[in-house]
Design a protein around this motif. Structure first.
Motif, PDB file in Angstrom:
ATOM      1  N   MET A 138       0.834  -1.206   0.000  1.00  0.00           N
ATOM      2  CA  MET A 138       0.000   0.000   0.000  1.00  0.00           C
ATOM      3  C   MET A 138       0.868   1.254   0.000  1.00  0.00           C
ATOM      4  SD  MET A 138      -2.981  -1.245   2.644  1.00  0.00           S
ATOM      5  CE  MET A 138      -3.713   0.395   2.816  1.00  0.00           C
ATOM      6  N   GLN A 139       1.983   1.198   0.703  1.00  0.00           N
ATOM      7  CA  GLN A 139       2.894   2.346   0.706  1.00  0.00           C
ATOM      8  C   GLN A 139       3.521   2.529  -0.672  1.00  0.00           C
ATOM      9  OE1 GLN A 139       6.055   2.095   3.581  1.00  0.00           O
ATOM     10  NE2 GLN A 139       6.667   4.219   3.298  1.00  0.00           N
ATOM     11  N   GLU A 140       3.957   1.429  -1.286  1.00  0.00           N
ATOM     12  CA  GLU A 140       4.551   1.506  -2.618  1.00  0.00           C
ATOM     13  C   GLU A 140       3.558   2.050  -3.643  1.00  0.00           C
ATOM     14  OE1 GLU A 140       5.820  -2.422  -3.479  1.00  0.00           O
ATOM     15  OE2 GLU A 140       7.262  -2.501  -1.823  1.00  0.00           O
ATOM     16  N   LEU A 141       2.283   1.728  -3.459  1.00  0.00           N
ATOM     17  CA  LEU A 141       1.247   2.143  -4.399  1.00  0.00           C
ATOM     18  C   LEU A 141       0.598   3.474  -4.013  1.00  0.00           C
ATOM     19  CD1 LEU A 141      -0.302  -1.385  -4.934  1.00  0.00           C
ATOM     20  CD2 LEU A 141       0.864  -0.029  -6.679  1.00  0.00           C
ATOM     21  N   LYS A 142       1.232   4.182  -3.062  1.00  0.00           N
ATOM     22  CA  LYS A 142       0.815   5.536  -2.672  1.00  0.00           C
ATOM     23  C   LYS A 142      -0.641   5.579  -2.179  1.00  0.00           C
ATOM     24  CE  LYS A 142       4.059   7.793  -5.833  1.00  0.00           C
ATOM     25  NZ  LYS A 142       4.713   6.545  -6.309  1.00  0.00           N
ATOM     26  N   LEU A 143      -0.941   4.687  -1.232  1.00  0.00           N
ATOM     27  CA  LEU A 143      -2.300   4.604  -0.705  1.00  0.00           C
ATOM     28  C   LEU A 143      -2.414   4.967   0.771  1.00  0.00           C
ATOM     29  CD1 LEU A 143      -3.394   1.264  -2.406  1.00  0.00           C
ATOM     30  CD2 LEU A 143      -4.389   3.516  -2.862  1.00  0.00           C
ATOM     31  N   LEU A 144      -1.299   4.968   1.493  1.00  0.00           N
ATOM     32  CA  LEU A 144      -1.373   5.109   2.945  1.00  0.00           C
ATOM     33  C   LEU A 144      -1.857   6.482   3.397  1.00  0.00           C
ATOM     34  CD1 LEU A 144       1.711   3.106   4.281  1.00  0.00           C
ATOM     35  CD2 LEU A 144      -0.696   2.440   4.191  1.00  0.00           C
ATOM     36  N   ASP A 145      -1.820   7.471   2.523  1.00  0.00           N
ATOM     37  CA  ASP A 145      -2.362   8.776   2.901  1.00  0.00           C
ATOM     38  C   ASP A 145      -3.878   8.818   2.775  1.00  0.00           C
ATOM     39  OD1 ASP A 145      -2.266   8.560   0.139  1.00  0.00           O
ATOM     40  OD2 ASP A 145      -1.998  10.726  -0.167  1.00  0.00           O
ATOM     41  N   ARG A 146      -4.475   7.765   2.176  1.00  0.00           N
ATOM     42  CA  ARG A 146      -5.932   7.709   2.003  1.00  0.00           C
ATOM     43  C   ARG A 146      -6.590   6.604   2.820  1.00  0.00           C
ATOM     44  NH1 ARG A 146      -8.443  10.366  -1.974  1.00  0.00           N
ATOM     45  NH2 ARG A 146     -10.184   9.884  -0.561  1.00  0.00           N
ATOM     46  N   PHE A 154     -10.202  -2.167   6.701  1.00  0.00           N
ATOM     47  CA  PHE A 154      -9.998  -0.878   6.059  1.00  0.00           C
ATOM     48  C   PHE A 154     -11.079   0.064   6.595  1.00  0.00           C
ATOM     49  CE2 PHE A 154      -8.742  -3.986   2.674  1.00  0.00           C
ATOM     50  CZ  PHE A 154      -7.373  -3.760   2.756  1.00  0.00           C
ATOM     51  N   PRO A 155     -10.711   1.080   7.376  1.00  0.00           N
ATOM     52  CA  PRO A 155     -11.718   1.973   7.976  1.00  0.00           C
ATOM     53  C   PRO A 155     -12.600   2.665   6.939  1.00  0.00           C
ATOM     54  CG  PRO A 155      -9.585   2.289   9.019  1.00  0.00           C
ATOM     55  CD  PRO A 155      -9.351   1.421   7.822  1.00  0.00           C
ATOM     56  N   THR A 156     -12.074   2.880   5.750  1.00  0.00           N
ATOM     57  CA  THR A 156     -12.863   3.511   4.697  1.00  0.00           C
ATOM     58  C   THR A 156     -12.498   2.921   3.350  1.00  0.00           C
ATOM     59  OG1 THR A 156     -13.468   5.592   3.595  1.00  0.00           O
ATOM     60  CG2 THR A 156     -11.199   5.383   4.372  1.00  0.00           C
ATOM     61  N   LYS A 164      -9.033   2.471  -5.657  1.00  0.00           N
ATOM     62  CA  LYS A 164      -9.639   1.178  -5.328  1.00  0.00           C
ATOM     63  C   LYS A 164      -8.926   0.052  -6.071  1.00  0.00           C
ATOM     64  CE  LYS A 164     -14.327   2.687  -4.142  1.00  0.00           C
ATOM     65  NZ  LYS A 164     -15.763   2.646  -4.528  1.00  0.00           N
ATOM     66  N   ARG A 165      -8.604   0.291  -7.326  1.00  0.00           N
ATOM     67  CA  ARG A 165      -7.929  -0.750  -8.104  1.00  0.00           C
ATOM     68  C   ARG A 165      -6.527  -0.991  -7.556  1.00  0.00           C
ATOM     69  NH1 ARG A 165      -9.621  -3.064 -12.763  1.00  0.00           N
ATOM     70  NH2 ARG A 165     -11.223  -1.477 -12.980  1.00  0.00           N
ATOM     71  N   ARG A 166      -5.843   0.060  -7.114  1.00  0.00           N
ATOM     72  CA  ARG A 166      -4.513  -0.120  -6.531  1.00  0.00           C
ATOM     73  C   ARG A 166      -4.588  -0.850  -5.202  1.00  0.00           C
ATOM     74  NH1 ARG A 166      -3.771   5.276  -7.791  1.00  0.00           N
ATOM     75  NH2 ARG A 166      -3.099   5.902  -5.711  1.00  0.00           N
ATOM     76  N   LEU A 167      -5.646  -0.599  -4.424  1.00  0.00           N
ATOM     77  CA  LEU A 167      -5.815  -1.314  -3.163  1.00  0.00           C
ATOM     78  C   LEU A 167      -6.078  -2.800  -3.433  1.00  0.00           C
ATOM     79  CD1 LEU A 167      -5.966  -1.346  -0.113  1.00  0.00           C
ATOM     80  CD2 LEU A 167      -8.361  -0.617  -0.266  1.00  0.00           C
TER      81      LEU A 167
END
Length: 251
Positions: A138-146, A154-156, A164-167
């Motif tokens: 998730m960090q590599e795919l730039k998701l942890l800020d969301r 996943f809280p949200t 969503k596709r990257r997650l």
């Protein structure tokens, strides 16, 4: 619990026995494989026919599949992954025809993100180590800020289509299966994430021995795969080895 009980009753006999997941494979081969896709109640004569297909896949390959809408790409992917049984021909695993009893463990070779994927709000089936790997991905795919993983949830999921596709991809990568299949993953990604996918992630997976099979229309990226399979009208019209730039017809 009621839903889980209903799903268990609806499972095929192959899924009701204990499944021993496969950790590796030597080859997967479709031999004269045929599939018919039709609407319920319609005769086979009116069905879309895929095949006959003759293709072989091995670990460490990066294979791109291209073709127009309705050419049979997604149906081919469902055959390769064992989500659809062939109506004719065979699938061979490690050189031997696959039996009905083999199908459940065969499917355990695969992870992926299909075009109609679904995101659950929790990390079903992932071990603690896999959840840790999920957060790294998730960090590599730039998701942890969301979005983050909190107590295996996943809280949200209030994310953009690309996020969503990257997650979903991060979850698939955390499962660390021998084969990953991706159906138009890069279609809704911004240029930076698309570049990361083609230039960093896909080569990394192949170098680690995983078979990567991706449906894509990004023709300017075709040089970054080992093989390019082109579909037309339910048939494979070429299977091109990109390293040698030679094509061979496949019936």
């Amino acid at each position: 619990q009621v839903v889980e009980a209903e799903l268990a009753r609806a499972q095929s006999q192959a899924l009701q026995a204990d499944i021993v997941p496969r950790k590796s494979f030597q080859s997967i081969e479709l031999k004269e494989a045929v599939a018919y896709v039709s609407e319920p109640g319609k005769p086979r004569e009116e069905a879309f026919k895929l095949g006959p297909i003759n293709l072989k896949f091995e670990p460490g390959e990066t294979v791109f599949i291209c073709g127009g809408n309705g050419s049979g790409k997604t149906t081919l992917l469902s055959l390769i992954t064992g989500l659809r049984n062939p109506d004719g021909g065979d699938i061979h695993l490690d050189g031997a025809p696959m039996s009905a009893q083999d199908r459940a463990s065969f499917r355990e070779l695969f992870t992926g993100v299909f075009s109609g994927f679904h995101l659950f709000d929790r990390t079903y089936g992932l071990t603690d180590d896999e959840v840790e790997l999920l957060q790294e991905r998730m960090q590599e795919l730039k998701l942890l800020d969301r979005v983050q993983v909190v107590e295996n949830r996943f809280p949200t999921l209030a994310l953009s289509a690309g996020q969503k596709r990257r997650l979903a991809l991060a979850v698939a990568l955390a499962e660390d299966r021998p084969i990953i299949v991706l159906d138009e993953f890069a279609a809704d990604q911004d240029p930076a994430n698309r570049a990361y996918f083609y230039d960093i992630l896909v080569p990394e997976l192949a170098a680690g021995g995983q078979l990567v099979i991706a449906i894509t229309h990004d023709d300017h990226q075709f040089g970054k795969c080992d093989r390019l399979i082109k579909m037309e009208g339910g048939r494979v019209v070429s299977d091109q080895k990109q390293s040698q730039q030679t094509a061979r017809a496949v019936s």
